[in-house]
Design a protein around this motif. Structure first.
Motif, mmCIF file in Angstrom:
data_model
loop_
_atom_site.group_PDB
_atom_site.id
_atom_site.type_symbol
_atom_site.label_atom_id
_atom_site.label_comp_id
_atom_site.label_asym_id
_atom_site.label_seq_id
_atom_site.Cartn_x
_atom_site.Cartn_y
_atom_site.Cartn_z
ATOM 1 N N GLU A 20 37.033 35.895 85.429
ATOM 2 C CA GLU A 20 37.222 34.477 85.079
ATOM 3 C C GLU A 20 38.645 34.013 85.387
ATOM 4 O O GLU A 20 38.858 32.918 85.908
ATOM 5 N N LEU A 21 39.612 34.845 85.053
ATOM 6 C CA LEU A 21 41.002 34.446 85.287
ATOM 7 C C LEU A 21 41.287 34.362 86.787
ATOM 8 O O LEU A 21 41.919 33.409 87.252
ATOM 9 N N GLY A 22 40.818 35.349 87.535
ATOM 10 C CA GLY A 22 41.040 35.353 88.976
ATOM 11 C C GLY A 22 40.380 34.169 89.651
ATOM 12 O O GLY A 22 40.953 33.542 90.547
ATOM 13 N N SER A 23 39.196 33.837 89.199
ATOM 14 C CA SER A 23 38.472 32.713 89.776
ATOM 15 C C SER A 23 39.197 31.389 89.503
ATOM 16 O O SER A 23 39.323 30.537 90.393
ATOM 17 N N ALA A 24 39.677 31.230 88.273
ATOM 18 C CA ALA A 24 40.410 30.002 87.932
ATOM 19 C C ALA A 24 41.682 29.891 88.769
ATOM 20 O O ALA A 24 42.062 28.800 89.220
ATOM 21 N N LEU A 25 42.330 31.017 89.017
ATOM 22 C CA LEU A 25 43.592 30.997 89.762
ATOM 23 C C LEU A 25 43.368 30.578 91.212
ATOM 24 O O LEU A 25 44.018 29.640 91.704
ATOM 25 N N VAL A 26 42.453 31.254 91.899
ATOM 26 C CA VAL A 26 42.309 30.982 93.332
ATOM 27 C C VAL A 26 41.521 29.700 93.600
ATOM 28 O O VAL A 26 41.419 29.283 94.754
ATOM 29 N N GLY A 77 52.521 45.785 80.212
ATOM 30 C CA GLY A 77 52.001 46.071 78.881
ATOM 31 C C GLY A 77 50.484 46.128 78.897
ATOM 32 O O GLY A 77 49.885 46.728 79.784
ATOM 33 N N GLN A 78 49.858 45.470 77.945
ATOM 34 C CA GLN A 78 48.393 45.486 77.859
ATOM 35 C C GLN A 78 47.737 44.322 78.602
ATOM 36 O O GLN A 78 46.517 44.142 78.552
ATOM 37 N N SER A 79 48.550 43.525 79.283
ATOM 38 C CA SER A 79 47.983 42.385 80.016
ATOM 39 C C SER A 79 47.432 42.822 81.367
ATOM 40 O O SER A 79 47.994 43.706 82.012
ATOM 41 N N PHE A 80 46.362 42.188 81.802
ATOM 42 C CA PHE A 80 45.967 42.309 83.199
ATOM 43 C C PHE A 80 46.450 41.061 83.916
ATOM 44 O O PHE A 80 46.802 40.053 83.278
ATOM 45 N N GLY A 81 46.489 41.143 85.216
ATOM 46 C CA GLY A 81 46.997 39.980 85.933
ATOM 47 C C GLY A 81 46.497 39.909 87.359
ATOM 48 O O GLY A 81 45.991 40.885 87.924
ATOM 49 N N TRP A 82 46.620 38.714 87.905
ATOM 50 C CA TRP A 82 46.337 38.460 89.309
ATOM 51 C C TRP A 82 47.578 37.858 89.946
ATOM 52 O O TRP A 82 48.237 37.012 89.343
ATOM 53 N N GLU A 83 47.850 38.265 91.168
ATOM 54 C CA GLU A 83 48.963 37.695 91.923
ATOM 55 C C GLU A 83 48.365 37.063 93.172
ATOM 56 O O GLU A 83 47.779 37.742 94.009
ATOM 57 N N TRP A 84 48.482 35.761 93.234
ATOM 58 C CA TRP A 84 47.886 34.976 94.334
ATOM 59 C C TRP A 84 49.016 34.556 95.269
ATOM 60 O O TRP A 84 49.944 33.855 94.843
ATOM 61 N N ILE A 85 48.927 35.003 96.505
ATOM 62 C CA ILE A 85 50.017 34.794 97.446
ATOM 63 C C ILE A 85 49.844 33.436 98.139
ATOM 64 O O ILE A 85 48.816 33.178 98.778
ATOM 65 N N LEU A 86 50.877 32.600 97.988
ATOM 66 C CA LEU A 86 50.835 31.268 98.599
ATOM 67 C C LEU A 86 51.582 31.238 99.925
ATOM 68 O O LEU A 86 51.350 30.364 100.759
ATOM 69 N N PHE A 117 44.943 42.397 92.095
ATOM 70 C CA PHE A 117 44.777 42.602 90.655
ATOM 71 C C PHE A 117 45.748 43.670 90.177
ATOM 72 O O PHE A 117 45.944 44.681 90.853
ATOM 73 N N VAL A 118 46.337 43.429 89.021
ATOM 74 C CA VAL A 118 47.196 44.434 88.394
ATOM 75 C C VAL A 118 46.572 44.768 87.039
ATOM 76 O O VAL A 118 46.421 43.895 86.181
ATOM 77 N N TYR A 140 48.317 35.934 83.953
ATOM 78 C CA TYR A 140 48.190 37.110 83.092
ATOM 79 C C TYR A 140 47.410 36.748 81.829
ATOM 80 O O TYR A 140 47.536 35.642 81.311
ATOM 81 N N SER A 141 46.671 37.722 81.342
ATOM 82 C CA SER A 141 46.010 37.553 80.046
ATOM 83 C C SER A 141 45.896 38.918 79.363
ATOM 84 O O SER A 141 45.479 39.890 80.013
ATOM 85 N N PRO A 142 46.212 39.062 78.107
ATOM 86 C CA PRO A 142 46.903 38.036 77.321
ATOM 87 C C PRO A 142 48.305 37.781 77.874
ATOM 88 O O PRO A 142 48.733 38.500 78.783
ATOM 89 N N PRO A 143 49.023 36.778 77.343
ATOM 90 C CA PRO A 143 50.384 36.507 77.812
ATOM 91 C C PRO A 143 51.230 37.776 77.772
ATOM 92 O O PRO A 143 51.014 38.649 76.939
ATOM 93 N N LEU A 144 52.199 37.868 78.688
ATOM 94 C CA LEU A 144 52.998 39.087 78.824
ATOM 95 C C LEU A 144 53.765 39.405 77.543
ATOM 96 O O LEU A 144 54.460 38.559 76.988
ATOM 97 N N ARG A 145 53.594 40.636 77.116
ATOM 98 C CA ARG A 145 54.348 41.169 75.978
ATOM 99 C C ARG A 145 54.565 42.647 76.235
ATOM 100 O O ARG A 145 53.692 43.316 76.764
ATOM 101 N N HIS A 146 55.684 43.154 75.828
ATOM 102 C CA HIS A 146 55.951 44.591 75.932
ATOM 103 C C HIS A 146 55.865 45.102 77.366
ATOM 104 O O HIS A 146 55.379 46.211 77.606
#
Ligand SMILES: [Fe+2]
Length: 160
Positions: A20-26, A77-86, A117-118, A140-146
Motif C-alpha cells: 500500500e505504501l509503495g503504491s501510494a508513493l509511485v 529501526g523497525q520501519s520499512f521504506g520505499w525509495e522512489w528515484i526521481l 524496498f528497504v 517510511y512506515s511507521p515514521p522513522l525512530r531508532h
C-alpha cells in the motif's frame, strides 16, 4: 502545493502494508520540476534531507545525493521504506552484520522512475556513482525512530 499532494496520498493511511505504501508513493503525480523548489542541500550529511510529511503512520522524506557521495551504513529501526528515484541513478548497498563485522553483501542500481524496498532492520547505504545528483522521495512506515548508523571500518559498532 506539494504538501497538499502528499497529504492527499498519505494522510489517511493507517498502518499501511509495504504494498500500500509503495503504491501510494509511485502513484504521486510528481515530476522533477515539481520537486525542485523543495530540494534540500547537503549540510552536516553527505546528502540533503528534508521531511515533507510526518503523520502518526507515515513519514515522507526528500533526499538529494550529489555525485560521488555516499551515506554511512544505517538501518531504519523497525520501519520499512520505499525509495522512489526521481532523478539520477542510486546505488543501494546492502550490508550484513556478523561477529566478523559489517560487510557489504550486495549492491544494485536503481534508476529514475524505479523504486527499491528497504526492509525493517536492514542495513544499507545509498551511493551516487553517477554524474548527476540523485533525487529520491522516500516513504517510511511507521515514521522513522531508532535509526542506527554504523561505521564499516569499526566492525559494525553503532556510532549513534
Ligand atoms: Fe536509508
Amino acid at each position: 502545493m506539494i504538501h497538499a499532494l502528499l497529504e492527499k496520498a498519505f494522510g489517511s493511511l493507517s498502518s499501511p502494508t509495504p504494498a500500500e505504501l509503495g503504491s501510494a508513493l509511485v502513484s504521486l503525480p510528481l515530476s522533477l520540476d515539481t520537486i525542485i523548489p523543495y530540494l534540500p542541500q547537503p549540510a552536516d550529511l553527505p546528502y540533503g534531507r528534508k521531511v515533507l510529511l510526518a503523520t502518526e503512520h507515515v513519514e515522507i522524506v526528500l533526499i538529494l545525493l550529489p555525485p560521488a557521495q555516499e551515506s554511512a551504513p544505517h538501518n531504519h529501526g523497525q520501519s520499512f521504506g520505499w525509495e522512489w528515484i526521481l532523478s539520477g541513478d542510486l546505488t543501494n548497498v546492502i550490508y550484513t552484520l556478523s561477529e566478523d563485522g559489517l560487510r557489504p553483501e550486495q549492491a544494485f542500481t536503481v534508476g529514475a522512475g524505479e523504486s527499491c524496498f528497504v526492509a525493517p532492520g536492514e542495513i544499507h547505504a545509498i551511493a551516487n556513482r553517477g554524474d548527476v545528483p540523485v533525487v529520491s522521495l522516500n516513504a517510511y512506515s511507521p515514521p522513522l525512530r531508532h535509526c542506527r548508523q554504523f561505521q564499516a571500518e569499526q566492525k559494525g559498532t553503532p556510532i549513534i
